[in-house]
Write an enzyme that holds these catalytic residues in place. Sequence first.
Site, PDB file in Angstrom:
ATOM      1  N   GLU A  22       3.079  -2.131  -1.993  1.00 20.38           N
ATOM      2  CA  GLU A  22       2.901  -1.597  -0.646  1.00 20.38           C
ATOM      3  C   GLU A  22       1.431  -1.665  -0.276  1.00 20.38           C
ATOM      4  O   GLU A  22       0.578  -1.252  -1.069  1.00 20.38           O
ATOM      5  CB  GLU A  22       3.356  -0.125  -0.585  1.00 20.38           C
ATOM      6  CG  GLU A  22       4.839   0.052  -0.785  1.00 20.38           C
ATOM      7  CD  GLU A  22       5.273   1.521  -0.700  1.00 20.38           C
ATOM      8  OE1 GLU A  22       4.473   2.374  -0.252  1.00 20.38           O
ATOM      9  OE2 GLU A  22       6.412   1.803  -1.088  1.00 20.38           O
TER      10      GLU A  22
ATOM     11  N   LYS B 126       6.905  -6.220  -6.042  1.00 17.35           N
ATOM     12  CA  LYS B 126       6.587  -5.792  -4.668  1.00 17.35           C
ATOM     13  C   LYS B 126       5.491  -4.740  -4.711  1.00 17.35           C
ATOM     14  O   LYS B 126       5.522  -3.862  -5.577  1.00 17.35           O
ATOM     15  CB  LYS B 126       7.826  -5.233  -3.968  1.00 17.35           C
ATOM     16  CG  LYS B 126       7.518  -4.666  -2.571  1.00 17.35           C
ATOM     17  CD  LYS B 126       8.749  -4.463  -1.731  1.00 17.35           C
ATOM     18  CE  LYS B 126       9.457  -3.146  -1.934  1.00 17.35           C
ATOM     19  NZ  LYS B 126       8.622  -1.958  -1.667  1.00 17.35           N
TER      20      LYS B 126
ATOM     21  N   GLU C 251       8.850  -2.024   7.169  1.00 17.55           N
ATOM     22  CA  GLU C 251       9.679  -0.805   7.215  1.00 17.55           C
ATOM     23  C   GLU C 251       9.282   0.110   8.366  1.00 17.55           C
ATOM     24  O   GLU C 251       8.089   0.251   8.690  1.00 17.55           O
ATOM     25  CB  GLU C 251       9.549  -0.046   5.866  1.00 17.55           C
ATOM     26  CG  GLU C 251      10.343   1.255   5.867  1.00 17.55           C
ATOM     27  CD  GLU C 251      10.561   1.871   4.491  1.00 17.55           C
ATOM     28  OE1 GLU C 251      10.130   1.289   3.477  1.00 17.55           O
ATOM     29  OE2 GLU C 251      11.179   2.954   4.451  1.00 17.55           O
TER      30      GLU C 251
ATOM     31  N   ASP D 126      11.285   1.466  -5.808  1.00 17.40           N
ATOM     32  CA  ASP D 126      10.889   2.761  -6.381  1.00 17.40           C
ATOM     33  C   ASP D 126      11.574   3.904  -5.628  1.00 17.40           C
ATOM     34  O   ASP D 126      11.413   5.074  -5.983  1.00 17.40           O
ATOM     35  CB  ASP D 126       9.364   2.917  -6.421  1.00 17.40           C
ATOM     36  CG  ASP D 126       8.730   2.912  -5.049  1.00 17.40           C
ATOM     37  OD1 ASP D 126       9.435   2.628  -4.064  1.00 17.40           O
ATOM     38  OD2 ASP D 126       7.512   3.190  -4.956  1.00 17.40           O
TER      39      ASP D 126
HETATM   40  O1  KIV Z   1      11.779   1.383  -2.720  1.00 22.94           O
HETATM   41  C1  KIV Z   1      12.599   0.752  -2.024  1.00 22.94           C
HETATM   42  O2  KIV Z   1      13.813   0.773  -2.264  1.00 22.94           O
HETATM   43  C2  KIV Z   1      12.076  -0.051  -0.928  1.00 22.94           C
HETATM   44  C3  KIV Z   1      13.054  -0.591   0.060  1.00 22.94           C
HETATM   45  C4  KIV Z   1      13.761   0.458   0.792  1.00 22.94           C
HETATM   46  C5  KIV Z   1      12.427  -1.594   0.949  1.00 22.94           C
HETATM   47  O3  KIV Z   1      10.905  -0.241  -0.840  1.00 22.94           O
END
Ligand code: KIV
Length: 274
Positions: A120, A118, A187, A49
């Site tokens: 968070e 993914k 991160e 994102d």
């Molecule tokens: O949104 C993204 O590109 C990410 C990466 C930098 C890990 O979460």
Amino acid sequence: MSAQTPTRRTTITDIAARKGAEPVVCLTCYSAPMAQFLDPHVDLLLVGDSLGMVVYGLDTTLGVTLDMMINHGAATMRGSSKACVIVDMPFGSYQESREQAFRNAARVMAETGCSGIKVEGGAELADTIAFLTQRGIPVMGHVGLMPQSVHAAGGFRTHGRSEAEASKVLNDARAVSEAGAFSIVLEGTVEPLAQRIAAEVPTVIIGIGASPACDGQVLVTEDVLGLFTDFKPKFVKRYAELSVQVGDVARAYADDVRARRFPGPEHCFGVKKS
Ligand code: KIV
């Protein structure tokens, strides 16, 4: 019949098996042409994102929508055949309840054809991650600096400097691992803590601003290419300065058009060769 073995797309299982083995190479990707360039060289393409900031010029990732992620995820899938493609769930699309998370993740998987999503979040999201993984949705976790929580965390800053924060990041990684994530992005975390997490947590840890000891590394492709120049975090290595070349090309084209040097006869139809 071709004698060549057809290319097989890297699977979630292939990635999960890389714990403590050859590092997983991951770059972000938002479009079909970029996917074509990157696909032969990487294990994982992450439709992050971050595209909200990199492509849409937003200040944070908070304004990114599910439809944006689906469009860019589908484009990345169309441009790739070898890499495992994971699509980020945007802010607000999974935090409300595990049912909301499942409904939106299933839509992302069905409409893009990607291999997993993914999210968070740490211990507080473990229940949702377990719910998704038990229902056939492979999940990549994301702990440490979590850009979707930038306001709550007091800005984009390195995590794990205090003892309390270090134990929170470690517990988050453990909880996400136990919930069944096949890999975890770590991160913006101080190096000694990142090294410890990679050693102690049995899931593939993919670092960004973390540690060379992680089981893989990810960077934003536009950072690597020098195409995103708003700011450069310490953890970014720029392998090229393509923004300079883009400017040079635009200037050369503009000069040619203004001087009527472009188009030349070779670019026109129906012009007889002399
Ligand atoms: O949104 C993204 O590109 C990410 C990466 C930098 C890990 O979460």
